[in-house]
Design an enzyme around this catalytic site. Structure first.
Site, mmCIF file in Angstrom:
data_model
loop_
_atom_site.group_PDB
_atom_site.id
_atom_site.type_symbol
_atom_site.label_atom_id
_atom_site.label_comp_id
_atom_site.label_asym_id
_atom_site.label_seq_id
_atom_site.Cartn_x
_atom_site.Cartn_y
_atom_site.Cartn_z
ATOM 1 N N GLY A 14 -33.259 -20.148 32.350
ATOM 2 C CA GLY A 14 -33.699 -21.105 33.397
ATOM 3 C C GLY A 14 -34.772 -20.960 34.178
ATOM 4 O O GLY A 14 -34.906 -21.602 35.278
ATOM 5 N N SER A 15 -35.812 -20.216 33.585
ATOM 6 C CA SER A 15 -36.970 -19.881 34.658
ATOM 7 C C SER A 15 -38.090 -21.157 34.400
ATOM 8 O O SER A 15 -38.625 -21.557 35.389
ATOM 9 C CB SER A 15 -37.687 -18.583 34.124
ATOM 10 O OG SER A 15 -38.386 -18.987 32.662
ATOM 11 N N ASN A 16 -37.995 -21.967 33.104
ATOM 12 C CA ASN A 16 -38.576 -23.043 33.193
ATOM 13 C C ASN A 16 -38.268 -24.064 33.963
ATOM 14 O O ASN A 16 -38.726 -24.924 34.598
ATOM 15 C CB ASN A 16 -38.744 -23.336 31.568
ATOM 16 C CG ASN A 16 -40.066 -22.649 30.986
ATOM 17 O OD1 ASN A 16 -41.282 -22.862 31.269
ATOM 18 N ND2 ASN A 16 -39.753 -21.916 30.021
ATOM 19 N N LEU A 88 -30.963 -31.147 18.165
ATOM 20 C CA LEU A 88 -30.358 -32.059 18.492
ATOM 21 C C LEU A 88 -30.339 -33.161 17.487
ATOM 22 O O LEU A 88 -31.078 -33.238 16.722
ATOM 23 C CB LEU A 88 -30.885 -32.976 19.765
ATOM 24 C CG LEU A 88 -30.803 -32.322 21.144
ATOM 25 C CD1 LEU A 88 -32.053 -32.750 22.091
ATOM 26 C CD2 LEU A 88 -29.662 -32.432 21.695
ATOM 27 N N ASN A 102 -40.296 -30.747 24.902
ATOM 28 C CA ASN A 102 -39.912 -29.386 24.653
ATOM 29 C C ASN A 102 -41.173 -28.466 25.006
ATOM 30 O O ASN A 102 -42.204 -28.751 24.800
ATOM 31 C CB ASN A 102 -39.313 -29.105 23.353
ATOM 32 C CG ASN A 102 -38.830 -27.549 22.985
ATOM 33 O OD1 ASN A 102 -38.088 -27.061 23.846
ATOM 34 N ND2 ASN A 102 -39.272 -27.063 21.917
ATOM 35 N N HIS A 104 -42.359 -24.832 23.707
ATOM 36 C CA HIS A 104 -42.362 -23.524 22.712
ATOM 37 C C HIS A 104 -43.365 -22.461 22.910
ATOM 38 O O HIS A 104 -44.421 -22.660 23.286
ATOM 39 C CB HIS A 104 -42.483 -24.201 21.312
ATOM 40 C CG HIS A 104 -42.403 -23.236 20.322
ATOM 41 N ND1 HIS A 104 -41.208 -22.830 19.801
ATOM 42 C CD2 HIS A 104 -43.392 -22.542 19.598
ATOM 43 C CE1 HIS A 104 -41.242 -21.919 18.824
ATOM 44 N NE2 HIS A 104 -42.456 -21.612 18.498
ATOM 45 N N ASP A 140 -40.010 -27.970 16.397
ATOM 46 C CA ASP A 140 -41.205 -27.615 16.727
ATOM 47 C C ASP A 140 -42.404 -28.314 16.232
ATOM 48 O O ASP A 140 -43.309 -27.841 16.149
ATOM 49 C CB ASP A 140 -41.450 -26.204 16.849
ATOM 50 C CG ASP A 140 -40.554 -25.089 17.603
ATOM 51 O OD1 ASP A 140 -39.811 -25.967 18.710
ATOM 52 O OD2 ASP A 140 -40.100 -24.314 16.979
ATOM 53 N N GLU A 169 -46.203 -20.607 30.644
ATOM 54 C CA GLU A 169 -45.272 -21.608 30.440
ATOM 55 C C GLU A 169 -45.004 -22.604 31.770
ATOM 56 O O GLU A 169 -44.864 -23.559 31.817
ATOM 57 C CB GLU A 169 -43.881 -21.196 29.743
ATOM 58 C CG GLU A 169 -44.269 -20.634 28.365
ATOM 59 C CD GLU A 169 -42.667 -20.393 27.992
ATOM 60 O OE1 GLU A 169 -41.746 -21.034 28.081
ATOM 61 O OE2 GLU A 169 -42.528 -19.396 26.973
HETATM 62 C C1 GRF Z 1 -38.903 -19.961 26.876
HETATM 63 O O1 GRF Z 1 -39.762 -18.992 26.333
HETATM 64 C C2 GRF Z 1 -39.395 -21.276 26.016
HETATM 65 O O2 GRF Z 1 -40.543 -21.552 25.686
HETATM 66 C C3 GRF Z 1 -38.152 -21.213 24.816
HETATM 67 O O3 GRF Z 1 -37.158 -20.569 25.527
HETATM 68 C C4 GRF Z 1 -37.494 -19.935 26.432
HETATM 69 C C5 GRF Z 1 -36.659 -20.246 27.697
HETATM 70 O O4 GRF Z 1 -36.781 -19.371 28.715
HETATM 71 N N1 GRF Z 1 -38.055 -22.650 24.457
HETATM 72 P P1 GRF Z 1 -36.283 -19.954 30.233
HETATM 73 O O5 GRF Z 1 -34.744 -20.068 29.998
HETATM 74 O O6 GRF Z 1 -37.025 -21.343 30.597
HETATM 75 O O7 GRF Z 1 -36.308 -18.768 31.218
#
Ligand code: GRF
Length: 191
Positions: A14-16, A88, A102, A104, A140, A169
């Site tokens: 969940g860092s994003n 999905l 999304n 990637h 992707d 990201e």
């Molecule tokens: C990220 O590297 C994203 O690009 C990929 O999965 C990873 C998820 O990381 N799709 P987080 O859960 O957001 O930390």
């Protein structure tokens, strides 16, 4: 002005998710994170969502995920996939066309699919990066919204490259989300 409502789908760390939530708190943000859905009830991201007081947080197992998720997406304008490890179904993807995005961890179209950072290291590429793209029925492969390159140095390995990409990201995804929101608002495609 009413902010666009965002749902974020996660499966893990969940860092994003965190970076999207934090940027949505900015005054100028065009979006609000209303809903977080995980297909993994152990996802660390669920804790992040709770800590940030996201109003609706759900954990839905993979079986009939799309059908169940739809019930919680009635007022949602945009869905962000953030480390969401489930493909999905095409009905869902079609329904959310131009509202489903999304991130990637590669400079697409290179290194699609799993372990993108590892693929880049193994290929001895001189750069990789990250890309935010619309989701279509192929993995992707949807239209790219925003991407950023990251140099790969001789000393890099999968771990160091992943770290460098992740830093980008966290900047690129919130910016791409604002761009998508702006586009939807200007085309008046609001629900
Ligand atoms: C990220 O590297 C994203 O690009 C990929 O999965 C990873 C998820 O990381 N799709 P987080 O859960 O957001 O930390």
């Amino acid at each position: 002005m009413k902010k666009l409502q965002v749902a974020i789908f996660i499966s893990g760390r969940g860092s994003n998710l965190e970076s999207l939530i934090q940027s949505s708190f900015k005054k100028k943000s065009l979006v609000e994170v209303q809903t977080v859905i995980s297909n993994n009830f152990k996802a660390k991201g669920l804790v992040i969502a709770k800590k940030n007081k996201i109003p609706s947080i759900y954990s839905i197992p993979n079986k009939n995920f799309e059908k169940k998720a739809m019930k919680y997406l009635k007022n949602v304008d945009i869905i962000c996939l953030a480390g969401f490890m489930k493909v999905l179904d095409s009905k869902f993807v079609t329904k959310w066309r131009s509202r489903l995005i999304n991130i990637h961890p590669s400079y697409l179209p290179a290194f699609k699919g799993l372990k993108a950072q590892d693929q880049a290291i193994k290929a001895k590429a001189s750069y990789s990066g990250c890309s935010v793209h619309y989701v279509n029925s192929q993995i992707d492969s949807g239209e790219i919204i925003l991407q950023k390159k990251v140099q790969i140095l001789m000393k890099d390995n999968t771990e160091s490259l992943s770290k460098k990409i992740l830093i980008e990201e966290h900047k690129v995804y919130p910016r791409a989300l604002q761009m998508v929101a702006k586009k939807l608002l200007s085309s008046q495609k609001i629900r």
